[in-house]
Design an enzyme around this catalytic site. Structure first.
Site, PDB file in Angstrom:
ATOM      1  N   GLU A 248       0.851  -1.473   0.257  1.00  0.00           N
ATOM      2  CA  GLU A 248      -0.523  -0.279  -0.129  1.00  0.00           C
ATOM      3  C   GLU A 248       0.440   1.157  -0.247  1.00  0.00           C
ATOM      4  O   GLU A 248       1.376   1.533   1.008  1.00  0.00           O
ATOM      5  CB  GLU A 248      -0.549  -0.265   1.735  1.00  0.00           C
ATOM      6  CG  GLU A 248      -1.911  -1.136   0.931  1.00  0.00           C
ATOM      7  CD  GLU A 248      -3.070  -0.918   0.333  1.00  0.00           C
ATOM      8  OE1 GLU A 248      -3.402  -0.152  -0.154  1.00  0.00           O
ATOM      9  OE2 GLU A 248      -4.044  -1.772   0.331  1.00  0.00           O
TER      10      GLU A 248
ATOM     11  N   CYS B  77      -2.113   9.205   2.157  1.00  0.00           N
ATOM     12  CA  CYS B  77      -1.896   8.717   1.083  1.00  0.00           C
ATOM     13  C   CYS B  77      -3.508   9.139  -0.528  1.00  0.00           C
ATOM     14  O   CYS B  77      -2.680   8.877  -1.300  1.00  0.00           O
ATOM     15  CB  CYS B  77      -1.775   6.986   0.759  1.00  0.00           C
ATOM     16  SG  CYS B  77      -3.263   6.210   1.355  1.00  0.00           S
TER      17      CYS B  77
HETATM   18  P1  NAD Z   1       7.893   5.442   4.465  1.00  0.00           P
HETATM   19  O1  NAD Z   1       7.773   4.730   3.557  1.00  0.00           O
HETATM   20  O2  NAD Z   1       9.483   6.477   4.944  1.00  0.00           O
HETATM   21  O3  NAD Z   1       7.863   4.522   5.745  1.00  0.00           O
HETATM   22  C1  NAD Z   1       6.786   2.846   5.698  1.00  0.00           C
HETATM   23  C2  NAD Z   1       7.050   2.475   6.716  1.00  0.00           C
HETATM   24  O4  NAD Z   1       8.099   1.276   5.469  1.00  0.00           O
HETATM   25  C3  NAD Z   1       7.716   2.873   8.093  1.00  0.00           C
HETATM   26  O5  NAD Z   1       7.308   1.340   9.247  1.00  0.00           O
HETATM   27  C4  NAD Z   1       9.320   2.240   7.604  1.00  0.00           C
HETATM   28  O6  NAD Z   1       9.812   2.291   9.187  1.00  0.00           O
HETATM   29  C5  NAD Z   1       9.499   1.075   6.734  1.00  0.00           C
HETATM   30  N1  NAD Z   1      10.365   0.842   6.520  1.00  0.00           N
HETATM   31  C6  NAD Z   1      11.679   1.532   5.864  1.00  0.00           C
HETATM   32  N2  NAD Z   1      12.203   0.858   4.947  1.00  0.00           N
HETATM   33  C7  NAD Z   1      12.674  -0.196   5.487  1.00  0.00           C
HETATM   34  C8  NAD Z   1      12.698  -1.181   5.043  1.00  0.00           C
HETATM   35  N3  NAD Z   1      13.769  -1.587   4.840  1.00  0.00           N
HETATM   36  N4  NAD Z   1      12.265  -2.791   5.541  1.00  0.00           N
HETATM   37  C9  NAD Z   1      11.975  -3.008   6.408  1.00  0.00           C
HETATM   38  N5  NAD Z   1      10.267  -0.984   6.664  1.00  0.00           N
HETATM   39  C10 NAD Z   1      11.176  -0.347   6.245  1.00  0.00           C
HETATM   40  O7  NAD Z   1       6.661   5.951   4.427  1.00  0.00           O
HETATM   41  P2  NAD Z   1       6.269   6.982   5.709  1.00  0.00           P
HETATM   42  O8  NAD Z   1       7.414   8.502   5.760  1.00  0.00           O
HETATM   43  O9  NAD Z   1       5.800   6.435   7.360  1.00  0.00           O
HETATM   44  O10 NAD Z   1       4.861   7.720   5.465  1.00  0.00           O
HETATM   45  C11 NAD Z   1       4.333   8.588   4.383  1.00  0.00           C
HETATM   46  C12 NAD Z   1       4.217   7.368   2.939  1.00  0.00           C
HETATM   47  O11 NAD Z   1       3.353   6.654   2.777  1.00  0.00           O
HETATM   48  C13 NAD Z   1       3.333   7.933   1.863  1.00  0.00           C
HETATM   49  O12 NAD Z   1       3.954   8.080   0.461  1.00  0.00           O
HETATM   50  C14 NAD Z   1       2.302   8.009   1.864  1.00  0.00           C
HETATM   51  O13 NAD Z   1       1.328   7.807   0.594  1.00  0.00           O
HETATM   52  C15 NAD Z   1       2.374   6.301   1.906  1.00  0.00           C
HETATM   53  N6  NAD Z   1       1.084   5.426   2.147  1.00  0.00           N
HETATM   54  C16 NAD Z   1       0.196   5.145   1.779  1.00  0.00           C
HETATM   55  C17 NAD Z   1      -0.947   3.857   2.110  1.00  0.00           C
HETATM   56  C18 NAD Z   1      -1.552   3.796   0.991  1.00  0.00           C
HETATM   57  O14 NAD Z   1      -2.759   2.677   2.469  1.00  0.00           O
HETATM   58  N7  NAD Z   1      -1.719   2.860   0.140  1.00  0.00           N
HETATM   59  C19 NAD Z   1      -1.203   4.274   3.789  1.00  0.00           C
HETATM   60  C20 NAD Z   1      -0.254   5.153   4.239  1.00  0.00           C
HETATM   61  C21 NAD Z   1       0.647   6.051   3.685  1.00  0.00           C
END
Ligand code: NAD
Length: 505
Positions: A262, A296
Site C-alpha cells: 500500500e 496517501c
Molecule cells: P516510509 O516509506 O518512510 O515508511 C513506511 C514504513 O516502512 C515505516 O514503518 C518504515 O520504518 C518502514 N521501512 C522503511 N524502510 C524499510 C526497510 N528497508 N525494511 C523494512 N521496513 C522499512 O513512509 P512514511 O513517510 O512513514 O509514510 C508516508 C508514505 O506512505 C506516503 O508515500 C504515503 O502515500 C504512503 N501511505 C500509503 C498508504 C496506502 O494505503 N496506500 C497509507 C498510508 C501511507
C-alpha cells in the site's frame, strides 16, 4: 508543554519496544526519542528492539499460531469484538494520542480510531463468512471444493500518517483469518503502537492468546530488514512510500514470499463545467488540506474544465484563507503541523520548484516560523500546463491546478502519474461520470464521483495500481490476501478415473 496526560496510554516508566503479550527487556541499547510535531517537545522515549529481541517475538508468534489457527474463526472474531469494545471505551484518548504524536486534528484522530472500530466490526462478521467455492468435478463420484487456511505469522509494516488504522485494517482481518502477526510501526509514531499493544494484551492475554498480535519497535536496518528477509513470515503487508515498497517488494519476492503493498499516491480530481461548484470546493478542500496533505489519498492535483478553472482556483484560494492552522488538539483548528522538519523542507523545496517551473502560487507557500512545531501554509499553484514537480508526491498540502479542454485530455492527465491510488470527478453529467468510471477512464484503485479522493470507507477494498503497489486491504474480499487457498477433490466412488479422461496402464 507537558503532555504526560495524553501519553499515559502508552508510557509506563522505561518503555520497552517489543511485546509478544509480555514486554521484553530489549537489548538494542538505544532509544528512539519521540517528539510531538505540535511544538517539538519530547513526549517520550522507547527502548529499541534488537535482532535478538525480534527472534524472541517471532518464536512467540509462531508458537501462538499453532494454537490460534485451531480456534474456530467465529471465536477468533469474538476476541476482535472485545478489542473493538476497548477501542470504543478509549476512543477520545486514543484519538488525542494520534493528534499528539502525528499532528492530525482531533476530529481526524478520533475518526482514525473510529476506522479501527469499523474494521473490527467488519472482521467480526467476516469471521463467519470465510467462504470457499464448490466446483463440479468432471469425474463421477467426485466432489471438488476450495477452502481457505490461515497462513502463519504475518509481518505488518506501517507508515506514520495512519499510526493506528493501517495496523487495524491488517490486524483485524489477519486475526479472524487465523494468522498471528508482528507489527513494526514507523519510528515516528511508536507511542500509538505501544498504546494499542497494551490494549491488545488486556484482551488477548487473559484468554491465553498472548503472541497473536505482537509489536516490535526497531530500526529499518536491524528489525525491518530482518523481517522482510525472514522466510518464516509468509506475508509482508507494507504501507509507506513507493521507494520503501520497491525495496520491500523486491526483497520479499526474492524469497518467493507474498507481499501486500500500500504505497504512495498522486491523486487528482477532475472537475467539469456541469459540476456543483460548492461541493467541488468542499471536496477539494478536505482532500487537499485534511491531515495537512499527509494522506496517501490526499488531493494533489485538480484538473478543471477551462471555462471554470480559474474561477474555481480563486474560490479555493479564498477558502484556503479561512483554514485555521495550529495546535491540532485545539477546537477550531482545521490543519495541524507536518510531521517533522524534513517534511517542512520537502514542502519548501517543492514550492520553490513549482515557482522555478513557471507555476503561479495563488496562496500559501511559506512555513510558519512564528511558532515552534512544523507548520506550513496550505498552498495552491496554478499553471496552464502540467508542472514537472506535480508528478511527485510531496507529502504536504500543495495543490496543483491546471485547466483542460476535453474530458479525454483530463482523464489522460489524471492517469499520467506513476501512482494509481485514488481519483475523482465532480460532474452532474451522467455520461462524463460513466466515461470516468469506464474501461478507458480512471486507472486508479479508487474512482469516485462527486466525492473527493480521500476518506474511504472500510467496507470497500482499499488500494491502488501501478507504483501504489497493487495491494488491497480492508473490506470486500481483501481477506483472501491473508489466507492460503487449497483446492480439494474427494473421490467417494469405487474407481480411480483420471482427469482429462487419461487412461494409464
Ligand atoms: P516510509 O516509506 O518512510 O515508511 C513506511 C514504513 O516502512 C515505516 O514503518 C518504515 O520504518 C518502514 N521501512 C522503511 N524502510 C524499510 C526497510 N528497508 N525494511 C523494512 N521496513 C522499512 O513512509 P512514511 O513517510 O512513514 O509514510 C508516508 C508514505 O506512505 C506516503 O508515500 C504515503 O502515500 C504512503 N501511505 C500509503 C498508504 C496506502 O494505503 N496506500 C497509507 C498510508 C501511507
Amino acid at each position: 508543554m507537558n503532555y504526560d496526560f495524553l501519553t499515559k496510554l502508552a508510557l509506563d516508566g522505561a518503555q520497552q519496544g517489543a511485546s509478544h503479550g509480555q514486554w521484553l527487556e530489549t537489548t538494542h541499547g538505544e532509544t528512539v526519542r519521540v517528539h510531538t510535531p505540535i511544538d517539538g517537545t519530547e513526549i517520550g522515549a522507547v527502548h529499541l528492539a534488537s535482532r535478538a529481541d525480534y527472534e524472541q517475538v517471532v518464536s512467540a508468534a509462531q508458537a501462538a499460531f499453532t494454537k490460534w489457527r485451531m480456534v474456530p474463526a467465529p471465536q477468533r472474531g469474538e476476541l476482535i469484538r472485545r478489542l473493538g469494545e476497548e477501542f470504543r471505551a478509549n476512543k477520545k484518548e486514543l484519538g488525542a494520542l494520534i493528534s499528539l504524536e502525528m499532528g492530525k486534528i482531533r476530529a481526524e484522530g478520533e475518526g482514525e480510531v473510529q476506522e479501527c472500530i469499523d474494521i473490527f466490526d467488519f472482521a467480526v462478521g467476516l469471521s463467519r463468512q470465510l467462504y470457499g467455492l464448490t466446483m463440479h468435478s468432471e469425474r463421477p463420484d467426485h466432489r471438488m471444493y476450495e477452502q481457505w487456511h490461515p497462513m502463519g505469522v504475518i509481518g505488518i509494516i506501517t507508515a506514520f500518517n495512519f499510526p493506528m488504522a493501517v495496523w487495524a485494517w491488517n490486524a483485524a482481518i489477519a486475526a479472524v483469518c487465523g494468522d498471528t502477526m508482528i507489527w513494526k510501526p514507523s519510528l515516528k509514531t511508536p507511542l500509538c503502537a505501544i498504546a494499542i499493544q497494551k490494549i491488545v494484551d488486556r484482551v488477548f492475554g487473559p484468554e491465553g492468546h498472548d503472541g497473536v498480535m505482537c509489536t516490535i519497535v526497531g530500526t529499518d536496518s536491524e528489525v525491518g530488514e530482518t523481517m522482510i528477509h525472514d522466510k518464516r513470515l509468509p506475508l509482508i503487508s507494507a504501507t509507506g512510500s513507493c521507494r520503501m515498497g520497491r525495496h520491500v517488494g523486491t526483497a520479499v519476492a526474492g524469497r518467493l514470499g507474498r507481499c501486500l503493498l500500500e504505497l504512495g499516491g498522486n491523486n487528482a480530481i477532475v472537475v467539469d463545467d456541469t459540476a456543483d461548484e460548492e461541493i467541488a470546493v468542499r471536496g477539494i478542500l478536505f482532500g487537499a488540506v485534511g491531515t495537512a496533505g499527509q494522506r496517501c489519498t490526499s488531493t494533489r492535483r485538480v484538473l478543471a474544465s477551462r471555462p471554470l478553472a480559474r474561477r474555481l482556483a480563486d474560490r479555493l484560494a479564498a477558502a484556503y484563507q479561512s483554514v485555521a492552522i495550529g495546535d491540532p488538539l485545539e477546537d477550531g483548528t482545521l490543519m495541524g503541523p507536518l510531521i517533522d522538519q524534513l517534511a517542512v523542507d520537502g514542502y519548501l523545496a517543492a514550492v520553490q520548484q513549482a515557482r522555478d517551473q513557471g507555476g503561479e502560487v495563488l496562496c500559501g507557500g511559506k512555513a510558519l516560523t512564528d511558532r515552534a512545531g512544523f507548520y506550513v501554509e496550505p498552498t495552491i499553484v496554478w499553471s496552464e500546463t502540467r508542472l514537472p514537480i506535480s508528478r511527485e508526491e510531496t507529502f504536504a498540502p500543495i495543490l496543483y491546478i491546471t485547466p483542460w479542454d476535453t474530458l479525454e485530455q483530463a482523464i489522460a492527465d489524471q492517469n499520467d502519474a506513476d501512482q494509481g491510488l485514488s481519483s475523482a470527478i465532480f460532474t452532474r453529467d451522467l455520461l462524463s461520470a460513466e466515461q470516468f468510471l469506464g474501461h478507458a477512464g480512471s486507472d486508479c484503485g479508487i474512482a469516485n464521483v462527486n466525492i473527493g479522493t480521500s476518506g474511504a470507507e472500510i467496507g470497500g477494498a482499499f488500494g491502488g495500481e501501478k507504483d501504489t503497489g497493487g495491494g488491497r486491504e480492508a473490506g470486500s474480499d481483501s481477506w483472501k490476501a491473508y489466507m492460503r487457498r487449497q483446492t480439494c477433490t474427494i473421490n467417494h466412488g469405487q474407481d480411480l478415473p483420471l482427469a482429462q479422461g487419461i487412461q494409464f496402464g
